[in-house]
Structure formats: C-alpha cells, structure tokens
Design a protein around this motif. Sequence first.
Motif: not given
Length: 288
Positions: A39-42, A188-198, A204-205
């Motif tokens: 959320v912070a990264w977005l 800090a967020a890493g690739p795992a976060t990017f895959g959860r984006l819709t 919203i971000g």
Amino acid sequence: MTTGSARQGAFMAIAAMLIVQLGAAIAVELIDDLGAVGVAWLRLAWAGLILLAIVRPRPTHFTRSSFVACVLLGAATAGVTILFMLAVARIPLGTASALEFLGPLGVAVAKGSGRGRFVWPAAAGLGVVLLTEPWTGSVDPIGVLFALAGALCWASYILLTQRVGDEVAGLRGLAISMPVAALVASLAAGPATFGRLTPELLLIGLGLAILLPVIPFALELLALRRLTTAAFGTLMSLEPGFAMLMGLLILHQVPALFGVVGIALVVVAGVGATSNGARTAPVPAEVG
C-alpha cells in the motif's frame, strides 16, 4: 515574518494533517489486498509519477547540495510512509500516529528556544502517553517498534523538508524526492506486490496518492517556509488527535477516556507552539 504568516503556515500544516489521516484511514482498508508495504509503495509510485508530470524538474533548477537534499528527503519520505503502514497493520491508527509524533517532538525540543521549548513539547508528550496508555501492556510491541522507527524518519523528514523548501523554488524539490521515495518503496515491496495489483487497486492508489502524499506533503513544504522547525514539530502534536478521530469515524476504533484527555493536551500544545513560530522567508538558491 509576521504572525499572520505563522498562522498561514499553521493552517497549511493542520490541513495537511487532516488529509494525511483521512488518507491513512482509507489506506488501512487496502492492507489485506496488498500488504502494508504494498500500500505504501502504490501511493508513493503514483505520487512520484504525478509530480514528475506536473512539475517537470530540470537539472538547472538544483544545485548539487539541494539535489542531494532532495534525494535524502525521498529516502526519509519512504521510511515514514512504509514504517507507518507497517505500524497501523498491528496497532490502532491513533496510537501509531502518537508514537510517530515523538520524532517531531524531538525536533521541537532540539530546535526550540525560550520557555516554550520544553513547556509545549512536555504537554504534547504527556498527551501522547495518555493516548498510548503504555501501562496497559496491550499494544503490539512490533507495531510500536515500527512506529518508533517511523518517528526517527519523521524527524529527518521535517528537517530535510525545510531545507529543500528553502533551497528549491516551488514544488520542484518534491518532484525529485517523491520519485526517489517510490524507488525505495519498490525495492521494499518486491515483485510479489506487483503481481497482486488489479485495475481497481491501481485506480484507488491514484486517488490515495493525491490525498496522501501529494497534497499534504506540498502543504507541509509550504508551511515549513513560514514556520520554524520547532513550531512545526510541536504543531504536529495535533496529528495523533486527528488520527484518533479518523480511526473512530472510518475504522470504528473507539478511544478510551485517557485518549480523549490526551487529545486535549496535544491540541493545547499545538496551538501554543504556533504563537511564536514565524520565521524569515527563505530565498531559494536558484532565485538568489
């Protein structure tokens, strides 16, 4: 600088705090979808893109010293944003904000002068203790550590924001610091976060980035051109109260009686801090 200018700075700072806490309360709702760091990264990623598109900074707008200050401000901004989200994932919004306020409180004590140097921060500090109720032992210690680390970043953020505001005209400093903050958050967020984006989360971000941090950070930069760091740091004592209010209205986190008394103390300290907090208007190096 006149008392009127100090009041303008105080109004800007208060508006920034209200917007920050509103945005933070909304952001908490996204933690289950993206995680606290995600959320912070977005927010920071959108904010960096927005400011780059609007301001369009050029190398001629900066000296070497001011550019380094902008980069350091970006790192501090990322630290404040990420650590705060990690904290509110574990402890109530008002408690996290109150603990992070120890950073501005330290700035107020270090940079202040006269009797108010300790009186107003002491009142605000007592308010923070009542807000957090450390004697109950019910607060998540990891969440507290995240908030305290955020306090250190917040103190650095205040000092660096004033320096950037003094040395760089307009919002050009933010157009460098915010993309830097986004890069740090991306690591800090890493690739795992990017895959959860819709697509919905991206929209919203975008809204959250405008609400927090674009508008409030711009207001804080302008406020620090009108207020001393001591006055600004103590004025931030109002933020835990705003956080508790937003936590009640949006997240349904009901404050205890001690919390209400703590809010009253930090409000009094915040008002008192601005009574003698004006400073001479800076002239950015680019202009001077």
